[in-house]
Enzyme design. Structure first.
Site, PDB file in Angstrom:
ATOM      1  N   ARG A 152       0.829  -1.214   0.000  1.00  0.00           N
ATOM      2  CA  ARG A 152       0.000   0.000   0.000  1.00  0.00           C
ATOM      3  C   ARG A 152       0.859   1.259   0.000  1.00  0.00           C
ATOM      4  NH1 ARG A 152      -3.286  -3.506   3.553  1.00  0.00           N
ATOM      5  NH2 ARG A 152      -1.449  -3.394   4.837  1.00  0.00           N
ATOM      6  N   ILE A 153       1.807   1.343   0.952  1.00  0.00           N
ATOM      7  CA  ILE A 153       2.587   2.575   1.086  1.00  0.00           C
ATOM      8  C   ILE A 153       3.610   2.682  -0.046  1.00  0.00           C
ATOM      9  CG2 ILE A 153       4.183   3.853   2.586  1.00  0.00           C
ATOM     10  CD1 ILE A 153       2.649   2.501   4.973  1.00  0.00           C
ATOM     11  N   ASP A 172       9.380  -6.555  -5.139  1.00  0.00           N
ATOM     12  CA  ASP A 172       8.399  -7.106  -4.186  1.00  0.00           C
ATOM     13  C   ASP A 172       8.038  -8.481  -4.732  1.00  0.00           C
ATOM     14  OD1 ASP A 172       5.753  -5.737  -2.271  1.00  0.00           O
ATOM     15  OD2 ASP A 172       5.774  -7.802  -2.988  1.00  0.00           O
ATOM     16  N   THR A 204       8.602  -2.716   3.490  1.00  0.00           N
ATOM     17  CA  THR A 204       8.134  -4.077   3.804  1.00  0.00           C
ATOM     18  C   THR A 204       7.676  -4.105   5.260  1.00  0.00           C
ATOM     19  OG1 THR A 204      10.225  -4.843   4.710  1.00  0.00           O
ATOM     20  CG2 THR A 204       9.962  -5.006   2.320  1.00  0.00           C
ATOM     21  N   ARG A 233       9.830   0.088   9.211  1.00  0.00           N
ATOM     22  CA  ARG A 233      10.037  -0.483  10.530  1.00  0.00           C
ATOM     23  C   ARG A 233      11.519  -0.526  10.845  1.00  0.00           C
ATOM     24  NH1 ARG A 233       6.095   0.570  12.045  1.00  0.00           N
ATOM     25  NH2 ARG A 233       4.395  -0.543  13.034  1.00  0.00           N
ATOM     26  N   ASP A 257      12.791   7.208  10.019  1.00  0.00           N
ATOM     27  CA  ASP A 257      11.644   7.542  10.882  1.00  0.00           C
ATOM     28  C   ASP A 257      11.466   6.477  11.956  1.00  0.00           C
ATOM     29  OD1 ASP A 257       9.239   8.976  11.630  1.00  0.00           O
ATOM     30  OD2 ASP A 257       8.100   7.327  10.731  1.00  0.00           O
ATOM     31  N   GLU A 262      13.061   1.634  19.963  1.00  0.00           N
ATOM     32  CA  GLU A 262      12.429   2.943  20.136  1.00  0.00           C
ATOM     33  C   GLU A 262      11.981   3.089  21.578  1.00  0.00           C
ATOM     34  OE1 GLU A 262       9.370   3.382  17.159  1.00  0.00           O
ATOM     35  OE2 GLU A 262      10.776   3.079  15.523  1.00  0.00           O
ATOM     36  N   HIS A 280       9.429   8.379  14.641  1.00  0.00           N
ATOM     37  CA  HIS A 280       8.302   7.519  14.231  1.00  0.00           C
ATOM     38  C   HIS A 280       7.030   8.359  14.007  1.00  0.00           C
ATOM     39  CE1 HIS A 280       6.807   3.107  14.495  1.00  0.00           C
ATOM     40  NE2 HIS A 280       6.052   3.797  13.660  1.00  0.00           N
ATOM     41  N   ALA A 283       2.828   8.075  10.674  1.00  0.00           N
ATOM     42  CA  ALA A 283       1.355   8.071  10.704  1.00  0.00           C
ATOM     43  C   ALA A 283       0.816   9.190  11.588  1.00  0.00           C
ATOM     44  CB  ALA A 283       0.871   6.733  11.234  1.00  0.00           C
TER      45      ALA A 283
HETATM   46  P1  NAD Z   1       1.682  -3.787   2.936  1.00  0.00           P
HETATM   47  O1  NAD Z   1       1.424  -5.078   3.599  1.00  0.00           O
HETATM   48  O2  NAD Z   1       0.610  -3.166   2.129  1.00  0.00           O
HETATM   49  O3  NAD Z   1       2.975  -3.904   2.012  1.00  0.00           O
HETATM   50  C1  NAD Z   1       4.130  -4.579   2.376  1.00  0.00           C
HETATM   51  C2  NAD Z   1       4.731  -5.139   1.112  1.00  0.00           C
HETATM   52  O4  NAD Z   1       5.997  -5.695   1.435  1.00  0.00           O
HETATM   53  C3  NAD Z   1       3.894  -6.252   0.480  1.00  0.00           C
HETATM   54  O5  NAD Z   1       3.546  -5.927  -0.854  1.00  0.00           O
HETATM   55  C4  NAD Z   1       4.809  -7.461   0.551  1.00  0.00           C
HETATM   56  O6  NAD Z   1       4.671  -8.302  -0.590  1.00  0.00           O
HETATM   57  C5  NAD Z   1       6.167  -6.816   0.588  1.00  0.00           C
HETATM   58  N1  NAD Z   1       7.212  -7.699   1.087  1.00  0.00           N
HETATM   59  C6  NAD Z   1       7.121  -8.642   2.058  1.00  0.00           C
HETATM   60  N2  NAD Z   1       8.301  -9.273   2.190  1.00  0.00           N
HETATM   61  C7  NAD Z   1       9.141  -8.711   1.293  1.00  0.00           C
HETATM   62  C8  NAD Z   1      10.500  -8.939   0.966  1.00  0.00           C
HETATM   63  N3  NAD Z   1      11.235  -9.867   1.578  1.00  0.00           N
HETATM   64  N4  NAD Z   1      11.052  -8.178  -0.003  1.00  0.00           N
HETATM   65  C9  NAD Z   1      10.321  -7.229  -0.647  1.00  0.00           C
HETATM   66  N5  NAD Z   1       9.031  -6.987  -0.384  1.00  0.00           N
HETATM   67  C10 NAD Z   1       8.457  -7.710   0.586  1.00  0.00           C
HETATM   68  O7  NAD Z   1       2.145  -2.796   4.116  1.00  0.00           O
HETATM   69  P2  NAD Z   1       2.065  -1.212   4.105  1.00  0.00           P
HETATM   70  O8  NAD Z   1       0.773  -0.772   4.660  1.00  0.00           O
HETATM   71  O9  NAD Z   1       2.500  -0.703   2.787  1.00  0.00           O
HETATM   72  O10 NAD Z   1       3.179  -0.890   5.227  1.00  0.00           O
HETATM   73  C11 NAD Z   1       4.546  -1.029   4.919  1.00  0.00           C
HETATM   74  C12 NAD Z   1       5.394  -0.823   6.171  1.00  0.00           C
HETATM   75  O11 NAD Z   1       5.222   0.501   6.676  1.00  0.00           O
HETATM   76  C13 NAD Z   1       5.056  -1.738   7.334  1.00  0.00           C
HETATM   77  O12 NAD Z   1       6.267  -2.139   7.934  1.00  0.00           O
HETATM   78  C14 NAD Z   1       4.287  -0.847   8.290  1.00  0.00           C
HETATM   79  O13 NAD Z   1       4.354  -1.288   9.616  1.00  0.00           O
HETATM   80  C15 NAD Z   1       5.024   0.449   8.079  1.00  0.00           C
HETATM   81  N6  NAD Z   1       4.318   1.670   8.490  1.00  0.00           N
HETATM   82  C16 NAD Z   1       5.051   2.617   9.140  1.00  0.00           C
HETATM   83  C17 NAD Z   1       4.447   3.794   9.491  1.00  0.00           C
HETATM   84  C18 NAD Z   1       5.227   4.831  10.239  1.00  0.00           C
HETATM   85  O14 NAD Z   1       4.667   5.494  11.087  1.00  0.00           O
HETATM   86  N7  NAD Z   1       6.474   5.023   9.943  1.00  0.00           N
HETATM   87  C19 NAD Z   1       3.103   4.026   9.197  1.00  0.00           C
HETATM   88  C20 NAD Z   1       2.385   3.038   8.523  1.00  0.00           C
HETATM   89  C21 NAD Z   1       3.020   1.853   8.166  1.00  0.00           C
HETATM   90  C1  MLT Z   2       1.956   1.708  11.796  1.00  0.00           C
HETATM   91  O1  MLT Z   2       2.470   0.592  11.686  1.00  0.00           O
HETATM   92  O2  MLT Z   2       0.760   1.900  11.570  1.00  0.00           O
HETATM   93  C2  MLT Z   2       2.807   2.858  12.184  1.00  0.00           C
HETATM   94  O3  MLT Z   2       4.040   2.507  12.610  1.00  0.00           O
HETATM   95  C3  MLT Z   2       2.153   3.960  12.883  1.00  0.00           C
HETATM   96  C4  MLT Z   2       1.995   3.875  14.354  1.00  0.00           C
HETATM   97  O4  MLT Z   2       2.696   3.188  15.040  1.00  0.00           O
HETATM   98  O5  MLT Z   2       1.093   4.519  14.850  1.00  0.00           O
END
Ligand code: NAD
Ligand code: MLT
Length: 528
Positions: A152-153, A172, A204, A233, A257, A262, A280, A283
């Site tokens: 998604r992201i 991916d 990922t 992460r 981030d 943490e 962090h 979000a």
């Molecule tokens: P998602 O599940 O939609 O996408 C993750 C992608 O990673 C998937 O398409 C999957 O196929 C791929 N993947 C898995 N293993 C892999 C590998 N070995 N090599 C390459 N690709 C691989 O998740 P998302 O919603 O896009 O979130 C992505 C990351 O962002 C997560 O770790 C989530 O926790 C993090 N996140 C962080 C924040 C923040 O505050 N910084 C906010 C939201 C999400």
């Molecule tokens: C998440 O995985 O959604 C983010 O890291 C954001 C949060 O921790 O709130």
């Protein structure tokens, strides 16, 4: 019935409105529990809502005797012991979509800040220095962004990077040529992405396979002077290896981030002027926090009201339109499992579930889970639920197999459950009859038409005149009313089956009287 809800990390007040609105929900908002306090208090709650601060460990879960749902207001569930939750029958839900946009925007903000050294320039000017020489940046236009993890992201980041006129190359394992083409990006292997990226961004989840996916050898494969970003992460990038790669001049800078530990304030990587960082915040927007809190609050209300969750993490999740089609089979599926659990079982080996008809084209994992639950619950009690049924089956060495064919087997849809034990195979099949509801249509090889409800009596006997009359008379003598009766036989005078629906369950004496009758092989009482 009232429910106690604990919110142990800060959540948007507007977002938890669905909880406040729900009848008989007592909400405790307490974000300063010590680990010890939480371990004591957790048993008072039916639901726990967290972000990433609260560590929902096995120890905590095992003390949470009343907990039914753990809700993660966000995506990553790495602060929750999913196995422990599953084993204890607790549903874990998250909010996978609510913060996608914020996290993607934050990644782009970090990308631009990294390219133009904005945080460093900001610090310098705040310290009353007018230093333009040290803060010369690079343009994004024409540069290549390598994306590791295009979910998604990652996808939203790719779209925005294209807007900056960057080339995008992504790796991916689930990326298809078609999707890459639609998004206007190139697909590559991990090594290819590492080799061509001027900027590399990781998106990922943190898994065993992705932990330190960017390590010393990955930095080696990168372009001289590449820059890396982690807004996913902590732990996906090896921070010590990053430190060395920046020190050696191989990597020109990093934007972080998230961190392996943490809060991260003391890590040596933060001492490097080439590293920019945020605590962090991916979000941390008003919109995202409201979205994720609303999503999980709705799911908590649904689960505690006995409805299905929209975003379950540890039970099979299927799209809503599929759920609409399979939902009518829920009751029937559990009852088929329960039916077989009443039979005499010795050394169970496997449960095989055969789906025939339109249903087979859908994701019917929740039905299978329901059959297994129905089967195990009869023997193991209410500790078995839709979350842990497969796990408990596996623990007990029961193989669960699912077979599907879209070819119809006499009915629009037919679900056949086969139980294999030391003595052979027992079988029950059911369907939904248009306008008439669920029916058991086959027991072993005998055709039936029985509503799976109430007290059933299954009598295996030898086909002979008077057999039905003898059972009828005995039940009458004991003042037991027969509601329905079905008979089936393989051949005249051969083995046969009688299935009766009776108005009350038989006691052991009554059952042994029937069992003692001549020509009756065995008699099974089934309560559905
Ligand atoms: P998602 O599940 O939609 O996408 C993750 C992608 O990673 C998937 O398409 C999957 O196929 C791929 N993947 C898995 N293993 C892999 C590998 N070995 N090599 C390459 N690709 C691989 O998740 P998302 O919603 O896009 O979130 C992505 C990351 O962002 C997560 O770790 C989530 O926790 C993090 N996140 C962080 C924040 C923040 O505050 N910084 C906010 C939201 C999400
Ligand atoms: C998440 O995985 O959604 C983010 O890291 C954001 C949060 O921790 O709130």
């Amino acid at each position: 019935m009232s429910f106690n809800i604990l919110i142990s990390d800060p959540l948007s007040e507007e977002g938890i409105f669905p909880l406040r609105e729900a009848k008989d929900f007592n909400i405790t908002l307490k974000t300063d529990f010590t680990t010890e306090e939480l371990l004591v208090d957790i048993e008072n709650y039916d639901a726990l809502l967290v972000r990433s601060q609260t560590q929902v460990t096995r120890e905590l879960i095992e003390k949470a005797h009343n907990l039914k749902v753990i809700a993660r207001a966000g995506v990553g569930v790495d602060n929750i012991d999913l196995n422990a939750a599953t084993e204890n029958g607790i549903i874990v839900v998250n909010a996978p979509d609510g913060n996608t946009n914020s996290a993607a925007e934050h990644t782009i903000a970090m990308l631009m800040s990294l390219a133009r050294k904005i945080p460093q320039a900001y610090l310098s000017i705040k310290n009353k220095k007018w230093d333009r020489k040290s803060h010369v940046g690079v343009e994004l236009r024409g540069k290549t962004l390598g994306i590791v993890g295009l979910g998604r992201i990652g996808e939203e980041v790719a779209r925005r990077a294209k807007g900056q006129r960057m080339e995008v190359v992504a790796y991916d394992p689930f990326l298809t040529e078609e999707r890459a083409e639609t998004l206007g990006l190139k697909m590559g292997t991990l090594d290819e992405v590492l080799a061509v990226g001027d900027f590399i961004t990781v998106h990922t989840p943190l898994l065993k396979e992705t932990r330190h996916i960017i390590d010393a050898s990955a930095f080696e494969k990168m372009k001289q002077g590449a820059r890396v970003i982690n807004c996913a992460r902590g732990g996906i990038i090896d921070e010590d290896a990053l430190y060395d790669a920046i020190k050696s001049g191989k990597i020109a800078g990093a934007a972080l981030d998230v961190f392996e530990e943490e809060p991260a304030v003391d890590h040596k990587v933060l001492e490097l002027k080439e590293v920019i960082a945020t605590p962090h915040l991916g979000a941390s927007t008003i919109e995202a926090q409201e979205n994720v809190a609303i999503d999980v609050s709705h799911d908590v209300v649904r689960i505690l009201s006995g409805e299905l969750a929209r975003n379950p993490v540890n039970i099979p999740s299927v799209p809503r339109e599929v759920m609409r089609k399979i939902e009518p089979y829920f009751d029937l599926s559990a009852k088929l499992g329960t039916f077989l659990a009443h039979t005499e079982i010795d050394g169970i080996e496997s449960l095989t579930i055969n789906y025939a008809g339109d249903l087979a084209a859908l994701r019917i994992a929740p039905l299978t889970q329901n059959i297994v639950k129905g089967f195990l619950q009869r023997r193991l009690g209410s500790q078995v639920n839709n979350v842990n049924a497969s796990y408990i089956a596996e623990q007990r060495g029961i193989t669960i197999q699912e077979n599907k064919t879209t070819a119809a087997r006499g009915f629009t849809n037919l679900i056949t459950v086969e139980l294999k034990d030391k003595n052979g195979v027992k079988r029950v099949a059911g369907t939904l009859l248009n306008g008439l509801g669920p029916r058991i249509v086959k027991v072993d090889d005998y055709s039936m038409d029985v509503v799976p409800e109430g007290h059933l009596l299954l009598v295996y006997h030898t086909d002979q005149p008077g057999a039905i009359g003898r059972v009828g008379s005995l039940l009458a003598e004991n003042d037991v009313n027969i509601a329905t009766m079905q008979v089936g036989r393989a051949v005249i005078g051969g083995s046969a089956i009688m299935m009766l629906t009776i108005d009350r369950p038989l006691n052991e004496t009554e059952l042994s009287q029937i069992r003692g009758m001549e020509g009756f092989d065995h008699v099974i009482a089934v309560d559905l």
